[in-house]
Motif scaffolding. Structure first.
Motif, PDB file in Angstrom:
ATOM      1  N   SER A   2       0.839  -1.213   0.000  1.00 13.62           N
ATOM      2  CA  SER A   2       0.000   0.000   0.000  1.00 13.62           C
ATOM      3  C   SER A   2       0.864   1.251   0.000  1.00 13.62           C
ATOM      4  O   SER A   2       0.579   2.219  -0.707  1.00 13.62           O
ATOM      5  CB  SER A   2      -0.895   0.063   1.237  1.00 13.62           C
ATOM      6  N   ASN A  21      -9.429 -14.113   7.789  1.00 11.30           N
ATOM      7  CA  ASN A  21      -8.221 -14.366   6.993  1.00 11.30           C
ATOM      8  C   ASN A  21      -6.978 -13.939   7.793  1.00 11.30           C
ATOM      9  O   ASN A  21      -7.090 -13.540   8.960  1.00 11.30           O
ATOM     10  CB  ASN A  21      -8.309 -13.689   5.606  1.00 11.30           C
ATOM     11  N   ASN A  26      -5.322 -11.360   7.706  1.00 15.89           N
ATOM     12  CA  ASN A  26      -5.387  -9.952   8.149  1.00 15.89           C
ATOM     13  C   ASN A  26      -6.466  -9.711   9.195  1.00 15.89           C
ATOM     14  O   ASN A  26      -6.782  -8.568   9.501  1.00 15.89           O
ATOM     15  CB  ASN A  26      -5.661  -9.032   6.944  1.00 15.89           C
ATOM     16  N   GLU A  52      -9.601 -10.199   8.793  1.00 18.10           N
ATOM     17  CA  GLU A  52     -10.850  -9.743   8.177  1.00 18.10           C
ATOM     18  C   GLU A  52     -11.801 -10.932   8.071  1.00 18.10           C
ATOM     19  O   GLU A  52     -11.355 -12.070   7.907  1.00 18.10           O
ATOM     20  CB  GLU A  52     -10.589  -9.210   6.767  1.00 18.10           C
ATOM     21  N   ASP A  55     -15.788  -2.669   5.262  1.00 22.31           N
ATOM     22  CA  ASP A  55     -14.348  -2.709   5.516  1.00 22.31           C
ATOM     23  C   ASP A  55     -13.902  -3.861   6.421  1.00 22.31           C
ATOM     24  O   ASP A  55     -12.726  -4.210   6.447  1.00 22.31           O
ATOM     25  CB  ASP A  55     -13.899  -1.392   6.173  1.00 22.31           C
ATOM     26  N   SER A 108     -13.180  -9.461   3.949  1.00 23.18           N
ATOM     27  CA  SER A 108     -12.010  -9.771   3.112  1.00 23.18           C
ATOM     28  C   SER A 108     -12.100  -9.114   1.735  1.00 23.18           C
ATOM     29  O   SER A 108     -11.169  -9.257   0.938  1.00 23.18           O
ATOM     30  CB  SER A 108     -11.896 -11.294   2.947  1.00 23.18           C
ATOM     31  N   LYS A 123     -11.450  -6.721  -1.077  1.00 21.89           N
ATOM     32  CA  LYS A 123     -10.192  -5.969  -1.175  1.00 21.89           C
ATOM     33  C   LYS A 123     -10.370  -4.453  -1.100  1.00 21.89           C
ATOM     34  O   LYS A 123      -9.685  -3.769  -0.343  1.00 21.89           O
ATOM     35  CB  LYS A 123      -9.511  -6.356  -2.488  1.00 21.89           C
ATOM     36  N   SER A 124     -11.278  -3.915  -1.900  1.00 18.44           N
ATOM     37  CA  SER A 124     -11.389  -2.452  -1.969  1.00 18.44           C
ATOM     38  C   SER A 124     -12.219  -1.911  -0.816  1.00 18.44           C
ATOM     39  O   SER A 124     -13.301  -2.425  -0.537  1.00 18.44           O
ATOM     40  CB  SER A 124     -12.019  -2.041  -3.288  1.00 18.44           C
ATOM     41  N   LYS A 125     -11.702  -0.898  -0.157  1.00 18.97           N
ATOM     42  CA  LYS A 125     -12.385  -0.330   1.011  1.00 18.97           C
ATOM     43  C   LYS A 125     -12.869   1.070   0.671  1.00 18.97           C
ATOM     44  O   LYS A 125     -12.107   2.043   0.778  1.00 18.97           O
ATOM     45  CB  LYS A 125     -11.428  -0.284   2.220  1.00 18.97           C
TER      46      LYS A 125
END
Ligand SMILES: Cc1cc2nc3c(=O)[nH]c(=O)nc-3n(C[C@H](O)[C@H](O)[C@H](O)COP(=O)(O)OP(=O)(O)OC[C@H]3O[C@@H](n4cnc5c(N)ncnc54)[C@H](O)[C@@H]3O)c2cc1C
Length: 261
Positions: A111, A207, A209, A211, A230, A233, A235-237
């Motif tokens: 990121s 997962n 992370n 999430e 958010d 899992s 991906k886009s937040k």
């Protein structure tokens, strides 16, 4: 956010105003609103018992989990003061505000590198501040290499923020090199996020992370439990994605309840 420009229907709206509009709309419906914090969720026979910090317990046949995530912080003095005043935790949202300006990006993962590369095309200069070494996929490392207006500071961390009322300077401390003061207009924190999943405690699959793992319809690993936004899992937040996935999860929960009866 003080300027949301990518939610359909509004050219520009603040995060606070958009929330108020959502709330106003919900209050016109037959929905009971409790402003409270969930402390635990316990599965019971055909039900989930949701307990809050103020001691209320609500029982439901189905739940939609949407508790979002929170950014990891820098741990520097005055961090809260500068959030929204030069310090940003959302480069997708705030990046365009720094056209032709000097920015710094903190972090050494995918990121952070992606943000540094994107900001190099918007800002005049980008300082990438990495606590240890870069730990990103080769594709991002390759993109970073050769971009002239990015300066990488390895084994460095921000130790002070300054400026009034907006952030104007950061001090970085680099191992073996001491302190350096850098003039900046903006700093993007890209050191990761923590999903608010502590309360779930083995209830659903998470997962790596932390999430909530969901399928394309918002179903979690446990029957009757759905999730969106958010905390998942996905991906886009972004708001439009959280809202769309919320609608999908609601339709799935509805179908689940219909089939129970
Ligand atoms: C500074 C900033 C600017 C942004 N700007 C944009 C933008 O311009 N455009 C865009 O599309 N996206 C933007 N985003 C991203 C966007 O805010 C999120 O993608 C979106 O809010 C996700 O919605 P959500 O409902 O999943 O989670 P949230 O909006 O995070 O909502 C989760 C809610 O659950 C609550 N909660 C957490 N734990 C509990 C608990 N145990 N019990 C009860 N409640 C709980 C939280 O307090 C919070 O109110 C921005 C994000 C940030 C941080």
């Amino acid at each position: 956010s003080w300027a949301i420009e990518n939610y359909m229907g509004y050219r520009m709206i603040t995060g606070e105003d958009l929330m108020k509009k959502f709330e106003e709309q919900v209050r016109t419906l037959d929905v009971r609103l409790e402003l409270d914090r969930v402390s635990s969720i316990t599965p019971e026979e055909n039900l989930f018992a949701v307990t809050t910090v103020s001691g209320i317990t609500v029982k439901a046949k189905s739940l939609i989990l949407t508790q979002g995530k929170q950014p990891r912080k820098l741990g520097v003095k005055d961090e809260e003061k500068y959030l929204g005043r030069g310090l940003s935790i959302c480069s997708t949202c705030d990046g365009p505000l720094y056209k032709g300006k000097k920015v710094a990006v903190v972090g050494g993962g995918n990121s952070a590198l992606q943000t540094a590369v994107e900001m190099s095309g918007i800002a005049s200069s980008v300082s990438l501040i990495v606590r240890s070494t870069i730990k990103a996929d080769p594709v991002y490392v390759r993109k970073l290499e050769g971009i002239k207006n990015i300066t990488v500071h390895l084994h460095a961390q921000i130790t002070a923020l300054a400026g009034d009322p907006f952030l104007q300077y950061i001090t970085i401390t680099t191992e073996g090199q001491g302190d350096q003061r850098i003039e900046v207009d903006g700093v993007f924190i890209e050191v990761g996020w923590t999903p608010n999943t502590d309360i779930l405690d083995g209830l659903v699959e998470l997962n790596a992370n932390k999430e909530i793992v969901v399928d394309i319809d918002g179903r979690t690993s446990r029957s009757g439990l759905f999730a969106a936004g958010d905390v998942t899992s996905v991906k886009s937040k972004q708001i439009i994605i959280a809202a769309g996935d919320g609608a999908k999860a609601a339709l799935e929960a509805y179908e689940y309840l219909m089939k129970l009866d």
